[in-house]
Motif scaffolding. Structure first.
Motif, PDB file in Angstrom:
ATOM      1  N   LYS A  86      18.227  59.719  21.430  1.00 27.21           N
ATOM      2  CA  LYS A  86      16.733  60.111  20.261  1.00 27.21           C
ATOM      3  C   LYS A  86      16.760  61.478  20.755  1.00 27.21           C
ATOM      4  O   LYS A  86      16.987  62.214  19.185  1.00 27.21           O
ATOM      5  N   GLU A  87      18.033  62.226  20.898  1.00 31.37           N
ATOM      6  CA  GLU A  87      17.785  64.104  20.794  1.00 31.37           C
ATOM      7  C   GLU A  87      18.970  64.502  20.385  1.00 31.37           C
ATOM      8  O   GLU A  87      18.790  65.397  19.751  1.00 31.37           O
ATOM      9  N   ILE A  88      20.400  63.986  20.365  1.00 31.88           N
ATOM     10  CA  ILE A  88      21.345  64.464  20.240  1.00 31.88           C
ATOM     11  C   ILE A  88      22.410  64.341  19.462  1.00 31.88           C
ATOM     12  O   ILE A  88      22.430  62.874  19.546  1.00 31.88           O
ATOM     13  N   GLY A  89      22.556  65.124  18.731  1.00 35.43           N
ATOM     14  CA  GLY A  89      23.903  64.127  17.734  1.00 35.43           C
ATOM     15  C   GLY A  89      25.177  65.085  17.648  1.00 35.43           C
ATOM     16  O   GLY A  89      25.385  66.260  17.319  1.00 35.43           O
ATOM     17  N   PHE A  90      25.810  64.464  17.808  1.00 35.98           N
ATOM     18  CA  PHE A  90      27.092  65.052  18.582  1.00 35.98           C
ATOM     19  C   PHE A  90      28.515  65.086  16.834  1.00 35.98           C
ATOM     20  O   PHE A  90      28.349  64.175  16.404  1.00 35.98           O
ATOM     21  N   VAL A  91      29.359  65.741  16.956  1.00 35.99           N
ATOM     22  CA  VAL A  91      30.044  66.050  15.881  1.00 35.99           C
ATOM     23  C   VAL A  91      31.278  66.359  16.863  1.00 35.99           C
ATOM     24  O   VAL A  91      31.297  67.331  17.040  1.00 35.99           O
ATOM     25  N   PHE A  92      32.566  65.868  16.857  1.00 36.58           N
ATOM     26  CA  PHE A  92      33.614  66.016  17.694  1.00 36.58           C
ATOM     27  C   PHE A  92      34.398  66.529  16.395  1.00 36.58           C
ATOM     28  O   PHE A  92      34.928  65.801  15.460  1.00 36.58           O
ATOM     29  N   GLN A  93      35.967  67.378  17.613  1.00 42.58           N
ATOM     30  CA  GLN A  93      37.389  67.452  16.672  1.00 42.58           C
ATOM     31  C   GLN A  93      37.710  66.512  15.952  1.00 42.58           C
ATOM     32  O   GLN A  93      38.009  66.419  15.047  1.00 42.58           O
ATOM     33  N   THR A  94      37.779  65.004  17.197  1.00 41.86           N
ATOM     34  CA  THR A  94      38.143  64.523  16.438  1.00 41.86           C
ATOM     35  C   THR A  94      37.813  63.491  15.834  1.00 41.86           C
ATOM     36  O   THR A  94      38.246  62.201  15.452  1.00 41.86           O
ATOM     37  N   PHE A  95      36.406  63.506  15.482  1.00 46.04           N
ATOM     38  CA  PHE A  95      35.368  62.806  14.443  1.00 46.04           C
ATOM     39  C   PHE A  95      34.699  61.968  15.324  1.00 46.04           C
ATOM     40  O   PHE A  95      33.913  61.446  15.200  1.00 46.04           O
ATOM     41  N   ASN A  96      36.180  60.954  16.065  1.00 41.02           N
ATOM     42  CA  ASN A  96      35.678  59.339  16.909  1.00 41.02           C
ATOM     43  C   ASN A  96      34.838  58.297  15.890  1.00 41.02           C
ATOM     44  O   ASN A  96      33.931  57.759  16.299  1.00 41.02           O
ATOM     45  N   LEU A  97      35.906  57.981  14.956  1.00 39.00           N
ATOM     46  CA  LEU A  97      35.081  56.623  13.961  1.00 39.00           C
ATOM     47  C   LEU A  97      35.390  55.874  14.211  1.00 39.00           C
ATOM     48  O   LEU A  97      36.776  55.980  14.440  1.00 39.00           O
ATOM     49  N   LEU A  98      35.176  54.697  14.010  1.00 40.60           N
ATOM     50  CA  LEU A  98      35.534  53.172  14.233  1.00 40.60           C
ATOM     51  C   LEU A  98      36.621  52.607  13.160  1.00 40.60           C
ATOM     52  O   LEU A  98      35.637  53.023  11.930  1.00 40.60           O
ATOM     53  N   PRO A  99      37.592  52.653  13.107  1.00 43.16           N
ATOM     54  CA  PRO A  99      38.664  52.546  12.210  1.00 43.16           C
ATOM     55  C   PRO A  99      38.357  51.359  11.729  1.00 43.16           C
ATOM     56  O   PRO A  99      39.161  51.432  10.421  1.00 43.16           O
ATOM     57  N   ARG A 100      37.743  50.313  11.844  1.00 41.22           N
ATOM     58  CA  ARG A 100      37.531  49.139  11.051  1.00 41.22           C
ATOM     59  C   ARG A 100      36.554  49.028  10.819  1.00 41.22           C
ATOM     60  O   ARG A 100      35.716  47.587   9.741  1.00 41.22           O
ATOM     61  N   LEU A 101      34.908  50.068  10.335  1.00 40.94           N
ATOM     62  CA  LEU A 101      34.329  49.749  10.024  1.00 40.94           C
ATOM     63  C   LEU A 101      34.054  51.426   8.455  1.00 40.94           C
ATOM     64  O   LEU A 101      35.031  51.911   8.744  1.00 40.94           O
ATOM     65  N   SER A 102      33.570  50.585   7.920  1.00 35.11           N
ATOM     66  CA  SER A 102      33.359  51.390   6.988  1.00 35.11           C
ATOM     67  C   SER A 102      32.185  52.647   6.849  1.00 35.11           C
ATOM     68  O   SER A 102      31.953  52.831   8.362  1.00 35.11           O
ATOM     69  N   ALA A 103      32.250  54.069   5.757  1.00 38.78           N
ATOM     70  CA  ALA A 103      31.905  54.751   6.318  1.00 38.78           C
ATOM     71  C   ALA A 103      30.258  54.762   6.568  1.00 38.78           C
ATOM     72  O   ALA A 103      29.775  55.219   7.624  1.00 38.78           O
ATOM     73  N   LEU A 104      29.776  54.063   5.688  1.00 38.51           N
ATOM     74  CA  LEU A 104      28.283  53.487   5.904  1.00 38.51           C
ATOM     75  C   LEU A 104      28.324  52.690   7.868  1.00 38.51           C
ATOM     76  O   LEU A 104      26.732  53.327   7.963  1.00 38.51           O
ATOM     77  N   GLU A 105      29.209  51.624   7.782  1.00 36.01           N
ATOM     78  CA  GLU A 105      28.821  51.278   8.658  1.00 36.01           C
ATOM     79  C   GLU A 105      28.709  51.640   9.878  1.00 36.01           C
ATOM     80  O   GLU A 105      28.013  52.090  10.755  1.00 36.01           O
ATOM     81  N   ASN A 106      29.635  53.245  10.070  1.00 37.48           N
ATOM     82  CA  ASN A 106      29.540  53.681  11.283  1.00 37.48           C
ATOM     83  C   ASN A 106      29.394  54.307  10.930  1.00 37.48           C
ATOM     84  O   ASN A 106      28.031  55.680  12.130  1.00 37.48           O
ATOM     85  N   LEU A 111      22.026  53.869  14.745  1.00 33.49           N
ATOM     86  CA  LEU A 111      20.776  52.928  14.937  1.00 33.49           C
ATOM     87  C   LEU A 111      20.727  51.102  15.196  1.00 33.49           C
ATOM     88  O   LEU A 111      19.861  50.973  15.267  1.00 33.49           O
ATOM     89  N   VAL A 112      21.901  50.994  15.351  1.00 35.54           N
ATOM     90  CA  VAL A 112      21.866  49.746  16.164  1.00 35.54           C
ATOM     91  C   VAL A 112      21.476  50.045  17.586  1.00 35.54           C
ATOM     92  O   VAL A 112      21.154  48.914  17.566  1.00 35.54           O
ATOM     93  N   TYR A 113      22.206  50.392  17.657  1.00 41.18           N
ATOM     94  CA  TYR A 113      21.626  51.395  19.366  1.00 41.18           C
ATOM     95  C   TYR A 113      20.499  51.518  19.226  1.00 41.18           C
ATOM     96  O   TYR A 113      19.638  51.322  21.034  1.00 41.18           O
ATOM     97  N   ALA A 114      19.033  52.397  17.970  1.00 41.89           N
ATOM     98  CA  ALA A 114      17.966  52.490  18.587  1.00 41.89           C
ATOM     99  C   ALA A 114      17.199  51.253  18.339  1.00 41.89           C
ATOM    100  O   ALA A 114      15.901  51.372  17.971  1.00 41.89           O
ATOM    101  N   GLY A 115      17.517  49.977  17.534  1.00 44.29           N
ATOM    102  CA  GLY A 115      16.759  48.961  17.919  1.00 44.29           C
ATOM    103  C   GLY A 115      16.482  48.570  16.126  1.00 44.29           C
ATOM    104  O   GLY A 115      14.797  48.493  16.147  1.00 44.29           O
ATOM    105  N   VAL A 116      17.144  49.793  15.057  1.00 45.42           N
ATOM    106  CA  VAL A 116      16.294  49.842  13.872  1.00 45.42           C
ATOM    107  C   VAL A 116      16.531  48.376  13.065  1.00 45.42           C
ATOM    108  O   VAL A 116      18.375  48.090  13.248  1.00 45.42           O
ATOM    109  N   SER A 117      16.400  47.782  11.906  1.00 38.66           N
ATOM    110  CA  SER A 117      16.633  46.721  11.407  1.00 38.66           C
ATOM    111  C   SER A 117      17.940  46.756  10.126  1.00 38.66           C
ATOM    112  O   SER A 117      17.920  48.223  10.280  1.00 38.66           O
ATOM    113  N   LYS A 118      18.587  45.818  10.530  1.00 38.91           N
ATOM    114  CA  LYS A 118      20.142  45.518   9.709  1.00 38.91           C
ATOM    115  C   LYS A 118      19.734  46.722   8.209  1.00 38.91           C
ATOM    116  O   LYS A 118      19.899  48.034   8.005  1.00 38.91           O
TER     117      LYS A 118
END
Length: 237
Positions: A86-106, A111-118
């Motif tokens: 809820k409170e903190i947005g993280f930005v890391f040196q190594t990006f930490n993106l999921l390789p099989r997801l698109s930019a949009l899905e990443n 918001l998935v964990y926050a329970g927001v509709s698709k």
């Protein structure tokens, strides 16, 4: 004025076999809304430990940490996870993106964990990608993006939950100087929109973009001062 972040006599001790390592030694610090702070220090200074406590990734051995007026020092892991989302947005040196997801899905993932509709989360993710200049790269996977573009995706993901704090850990560490500058332009824009930014870096030229610099040494705050020589990042057209 109530501080957004308030540390009071914060200590963190790690036990390694028969040895105690005092990573933080009675740190007290206030950070206010819309501040732009660089946290600096050599290896072993305690800045990484302080960042982990600040980001609710770890808890202190003693002392108190108030975030938005709430004492998070002794929260459970589940409670800390909720605060992080809820409170903190993280930005890391190594990006930490999921390789099989698109930019949009990443970007939409928090918001998935926050329970927001698709539909709602995809719309918000699109909005964030447009805001960081990647409106034409939404369907690309991370391996189809440059390092700078991947970091922009990571920044969009950090912003998607409208957090009160953006915590950036060496966000330009894997980027060349030109791309690093472009990322700092983006952070300047985010700060001007009213966000609080805490930048963890060992690079003086990156720290000079911040309005306040906190230097750590041996688990203590060594210096805490206003940056009189701010480097203002301006987009080059």
């Amino acid at each position: 004025m109530q501080a957004l972040i308030s540390f009071r006599e914060l200590k963190k001790t790690y036990v390694m076999g028969e040895t105690e390592v005092k990573a933080l030694q009675s740190v007290s610090l206030d950070i206010f809304k819309n501040e732009y702070v660089a946290l600096m220090g050599p290896s072993g200074s305690g800045k990484s430990t302080l960042m982990n406590v600040l980001g609710c990734l770890d808890t202190p051995t003693s002392g108190e940490y108030f975030l938005n007026g709430t004492n998070v020092s002794s929260m459970t892991d589940a409670e800390l996870a909720e605060v992080r989302n809820k409170e903190i947005g993280f930005v890391f040196q190594t990006f930490n993106l999921l390789p099989r997801l698109s930019a949009l899905e990443n970007v939409a993932l928090p918001l998935v964990y926050a329970g927001v509709s698709k539909n709602a989360r995809l719309e918000k993710a699109k909005e964030m990608l447009v805001a960081v200049g990647l409106g034409d790269r939404m369907d690309h996977n991370p391996n189809e993006l440059s390092g700078g573009q991947r970091q922009r995706v990571a920044i969009a993901r950090a912003m998607v939950n409208d957090p009160s704090i953006i915590l950036a850990d060496e966000p330009t560490g894997n980027l060349d100087s030109k791309t690093s500058y472009e990322i700092m332009v983006l952070f300047e824009k985010i700060h001007k929109q009213g966000n609080t930014i805490i930048l963890v870096t060992h690079e003086p030229d990156i720290a000079d973009h911040a309005h306040r610099i906190v230097r750590m040494r041996d688990g203590w705050i060594d210096r805490d001062y206003k940056n009189e020589n701010i480097t203002t990042a301006v987009a080059v057209k």
